[in-house]
Design an enzyme around this catalytic site. Structure first.
Site, PDB file in Angstrom:
ATOM      1  N   HIS A 155      58.826  28.981 102.685  1.00 30.03           N
ATOM      2  CA  HIS A 155      58.563  28.497 101.326  1.00 30.03           C
ATOM      3  C   HIS A 155      59.639  27.519 100.864  1.00 30.03           C
ATOM      4  O   HIS A 155      60.740  27.486 101.424  1.00 30.03           O
ATOM      5  CB  HIS A 155      58.507  29.679 100.346  1.00 30.03           C
ATOM      6  CG  HIS A 155      57.201  30.424 100.376  1.00 30.03           C
ATOM      7  ND1 HIS A 155      56.934  31.393 101.305  1.00 30.03           N
ATOM      8  CD2 HIS A 155      56.090  30.307  99.600  1.00 30.03           C
ATOM      9  CE1 HIS A 155      55.705  31.855 101.096  1.00 30.03           C
ATOM     10  NE2 HIS A 155      55.174  31.214 100.069  1.00 30.03           N
ATOM     11  N   LYS A 159      62.004  29.472  95.379  1.00 30.94           N
ATOM     12  CA  LYS A 159      61.298  30.757  95.300  1.00 30.94           C
ATOM     13  C   LYS A 159      62.276  31.901  95.033  1.00 30.94           C
ATOM     14  O   LYS A 159      63.333  31.976  95.660  1.00 30.94           O
ATOM     15  CB  LYS A 159      60.531  30.998  96.606  1.00 30.94           C
ATOM     16  CG  LYS A 159      59.635  32.212  96.553  1.00 30.94           C
ATOM     17  CD  LYS A 159      58.581  32.194  97.632  1.00 30.94           C
ATOM     18  CE  LYS A 159      57.732  33.456  97.593  1.00 30.94           C
ATOM     19  NZ  LYS A 159      57.070  33.667  96.295  1.00 30.94           N
TER      20      LYS A 159
HETATM   21  N1  LIG Z   1      49.413  33.995  93.921  1.00 28.72           N
HETATM   22  C1  LIG Z   1      49.541  32.752  94.338  1.00 28.72           C
HETATM   23  O1  LIG Z   1      48.630  32.164  94.952  1.00 28.72           O
HETATM   24  C2  LIG Z   1      50.801  32.021  94.062  1.00 28.72           C
HETATM   25  C3  LIG Z   1      51.803  32.666  93.428  1.00 28.72           C
HETATM   26  N2  LIG Z   1      52.958  32.029  93.118  1.00 28.72           N
HETATM   27  C4  LIG Z   1      53.891  32.797  92.318  1.00 28.72           C
HETATM   28  O2  LIG Z   1      53.752  32.365  90.973  1.00 28.72           O
HETATM   29  C5  LIG Z   1      54.991  32.471  90.299  1.00 28.72           C
HETATM   30  C6  LIG Z   1      55.352  31.127  89.680  1.00 28.72           C
HETATM   31  O3  LIG Z   1      55.581  30.219  90.724  1.00 28.72           O
HETATM   32  P1  LIG Z   1      56.013  28.696  90.434  1.00 28.72           P
HETATM   33  O4  LIG Z   1      55.061  28.080  89.492  1.00 28.72           O
HETATM   34  O5  LIG Z   1      56.254  28.087  91.746  1.00 28.72           O
HETATM   35  O6  LIG Z   1      57.420  28.927  89.694  1.00 28.72           O
HETATM   36  P2  LIG Z   1      58.131  28.002  88.625  1.00 28.72           P
HETATM   37  O7  LIG Z   1      59.554  28.433  88.573  1.00 28.72           O
HETATM   38  O8  LIG Z   1      57.819  26.571  88.875  1.00 28.72           O
HETATM   39  O9  LIG Z   1      57.413  28.421  87.255  1.00 28.72           O
HETATM   40  C7  LIG Z   1      57.669  29.596  86.554  1.00 28.72           C
HETATM   41  C8  LIG Z   1      57.592  29.255  85.093  1.00 28.72           C
HETATM   42  O10 LIG Z   1      57.702  30.462  84.334  1.00 28.72           O
HETATM   43  C9  LIG Z   1      58.533  30.175  83.210  1.00 28.72           C
HETATM   44  N3  LIG Z   1      59.049  31.401  82.647  1.00 28.72           N
HETATM   45  C10 LIG Z   1      60.158  32.092  82.964  1.00 28.72           C
HETATM   46  N4  LIG Z   1      60.280  33.162  82.166  1.00 28.72           N
HETATM   47  C11 LIG Z   1      59.225  33.128  81.312  1.00 28.72           C
HETATM   48  C12 LIG Z   1      58.799  33.940  80.238  1.00 28.72           C
HETATM   49  N5  LIG Z   1      59.489  35.011  79.841  1.00 28.72           N
HETATM   50  N6  LIG Z   1      57.673  33.598  79.583  1.00 28.72           N
HETATM   51  C13 LIG Z   1      56.959  32.528  79.962  1.00 28.72           C
HETATM   52  N7  LIG Z   1      57.321  31.692  80.948  1.00 28.72           N
HETATM   53  C14 LIG Z   1      58.434  32.002  81.613  1.00 28.72           C
HETATM   54  C15 LIG Z   1      59.602  29.269  83.778  1.00 28.72           C
HETATM   55  O11 LIG Z   1      60.309  28.602  82.757  1.00 28.72           O
HETATM   56  P3  LIG Z   1      61.793  28.005  83.059  1.00 28.72           P
HETATM   57  O12 LIG Z   1      61.593  26.971  84.116  1.00 28.72           O
HETATM   58  O13 LIG Z   1      62.237  27.464  81.742  1.00 28.72           O
HETATM   59  O14 LIG Z   1      62.595  29.154  83.548  1.00 28.72           O
HETATM   60  C16 LIG Z   1      58.747  28.335  84.623  1.00 28.72           C
HETATM   61  O15 LIG Z   1      58.233  27.289  83.853  1.00 28.72           O
HETATM   62  C17 LIG Z   1      55.988  32.990  91.339  1.00 28.72           C
HETATM   63  O16 LIG Z   1      56.086  34.388  91.242  1.00 28.72           O
HETATM   64  C18 LIG Z   1      55.338  32.626  92.665  1.00 28.72           C
HETATM   65  O17 LIG Z   1      55.721  33.471  93.712  1.00 28.72           O
HETATM   66  C19 LIG Z   1      53.166  30.739  93.448  1.00 28.72           C
HETATM   67  C20 LIG Z   1      52.210  30.042  94.126  1.00 28.72           C
HETATM   68  C21 LIG Z   1      50.952  30.633  94.506  1.00 28.72           C
HETATM   69  O1  LIG Z   2      56.293  31.071  95.364  1.00 22.30           O
HETATM   70  C1  LIG Z   2      55.385  30.446  95.945  1.00 22.30           C
HETATM   71  O2  LIG Z   2      55.385  29.212  96.041  1.00 22.30           O
HETATM   72  C2  LIG Z   2      54.274  31.210  96.511  1.00 22.30           C
HETATM   73  N1  LIG Z   2      54.200  32.476  96.268  1.00 22.30           N
HETATM   74  C3  LIG Z   2      53.201  33.377  96.713  1.00 22.30           C
HETATM   75  C4  LIG Z   2      53.796  34.415  97.628  1.00 22.30           C
HETATM   76  O3  LIG Z   2      54.892  34.926  97.329  1.00 22.30           O
HETATM   77  O4  LIG Z   2      53.180  34.747  98.625  1.00 22.30           O
HETATM   78  C5  LIG Z   2      51.990  32.669  97.257  1.00 22.30           C
HETATM   79  C6  LIG Z   2      52.288  31.436  98.031  1.00 22.30           C
HETATM   80  O5  LIG Z   2      52.853  31.815  99.242  1.00 22.30           O
HETATM   81  C7  LIG Z   2      53.212  30.500  97.255  1.00 22.30           C
END
Ligand SMILES: NC(=O)C1=CN([C@@H]2O[C@H](COP(=O)(O)OP(=O)(O)OC[C@H]3O[C@@H](n4cnc5c(N)ncnc54)[C@H](OP(=O)(O)O)[C@@H]3O)[C@@H](O)[C@H]2O)C=CC1
Ligand SMILES: O=C(O)C1=N[C@H](C(=O)O)C[C@H](O)C1
Length: 266
Positions: A155, A159
């Site tokens: 990743h 992350k």
């Molecule tokens: N299930 C799936 O298919 C996928 C899951 N994921 C998961 O999704 C999650 C987010 O990933 P990603 O978008 O890459 O991460 P990012 O860090 O880009 O985004 C997370 C966002 O959440 C915000 N945040 C933090 N704390 C809070 C809060 N208390 N309330 C609201 N917003 C908040 C952050 O703000 P700030 O930047 O200001 O801290 C940031 O904008 C991760 O857990 C990742 O593992 C990711 C990709 C695919």
């Molecule tokens: O953090 C990510 O980017 C992703 N998170 C998910 C995971 O923890 O498996 C899904 C995907 O791999 C992207």
């Protein structure tokens, strides 16, 4: 189907901003509000780079989930906040669709129980990409024939959780087919701690974090004179959005929590 009213938590994030773009394109979905760490009371349209929604941003998740008329919460935040938001959503009759990873087994069990008590459907999907769901299912099938297996997940370097939610879920699926056993030489010793990766009943998980990567996983099986690799790559975060849309629609008909998108695929 009537319009589904959605709250997005994490709208400025890599996934949250992609989810807003997806909602903008879907006539059957509307954005009711967002939950963010910043920008209390401002409109989404006021924030640079976000689509022109009039929906208001709340920094107080509890107030948002209590006050806003919404059907579904899409959570794409952090492990700690995602868990809190999911719990609050269930307590307030809003169906959570959660992509956030890094929840413990205990947290998942607690949320499943709460969903059942509240008769409020929920989806927690460690990976919303259809290809990744198939990769996990193929790996489960292969484990029946190849019990020696290692998972390598790769990743981007922003992350927070390791191993990835996808790797954890893959290991859980493989566990259903594989008897626990040691892999490798019985006298094997690590001369550098961590060299053999994390251990799940003898199978190994290795986590790589590098700039330039998005989300990638290989599940490698070893047999006599052969290996089998099941591999998936997300090269753009739009790969996750058809799964987020599907879960948002299907959660409306659920009254329990499902952990994994595979339960929603035909
Ligand atoms: N299930 C799936 O298919 C996928 C899951 N994921 C998961 O999704 C999650 C987010 O990933 P990603 O978008 O890459 O991460 P990012 O860090 O880009 O985004 C997370 C966002 O959440 C915000 N945040 C933090 N704390 C809070 C809060 N208390 N309330 C609201 N917003 C908040 C952050 O703000 P700030 O930047 O200001 O801290 C940031 O904008 C991760 O857990 C990742 O593992 C990711 C990709 C695919
Ligand atoms: O953090 C990510 O980017 C992703 N998170 C998910 C995971 O923890 O498996 C899904 C995907 O791999 C992207």
């Amino acid at each position: 189907m009537s319009e589904i009213k959605v709250i997005v938590a994490g709208p400025r994030g890599k996934m949250g901003s992609e989810a807003l773009k997806m909602i903008e394109k879907q006539p059957a979905l509307s954005l009711s509000a967002c939950i963010d760490r910043k920008h209390e009371g401002r409109k989404v349209s006021d924030i640079d780079g976000l689509p022109p929604f009039d929906a208001v941003i709340y920094t107080d998740a509890e107030a948002c989930l209590r006050q806003v008329d919404a059907d579904v919460l899409i959570d794409l935040t952090t492990p700690e906040n995602g868990y809190k938001h999911t719990k609050l959503a269930l307590e307030n009759g809003v169906r959570p669709v959660v992509g956030t990873t890094g929840f413990t087994r205990e947290q998942l069990d607690e949320l499943m129980q709460l969903s059942e008590e509240k008769k409020t459907g929920a989806v927690i999907a460690p990976n919303f990409a259809i290809g990744a769901v198939l990769m996990m299912q193929f790996a489960k099938w292969a484990a029946k024939h190849f019990p020696d297996v290692e998972i390598i997940e790769k990743h981007h370097d922003q992350k927070l959780d390791a191993p990835s939610g996808t790797a954890v879920k893959t290991a859980e699926l493989i566990k259903e087919m594989r008897e626990p056993h040691h892999q490798g030489h019985t006298d094997e010793k690590e001369t550098l701690e961590g060299a053999r990766g994390a251990d799940v009943e003898g199978m190994k998980i290795h986590s790589m974090r590098l700039p330039g990567l998005v989300a990638h996983q290989e599940v490698i099986f070893g047999g006599l004179g052969e290996t089998l690799t099941v591999k998936h790559d997300s090269i753009h975060r739009e790969s996750f959005m058809s799964g987020v849309k599907l879960a948002t629609e299907k959660v409306m008909d659920l009254d329990v929590l499902v952990y994994g998108l595979e339960y929603l695929l035909d």
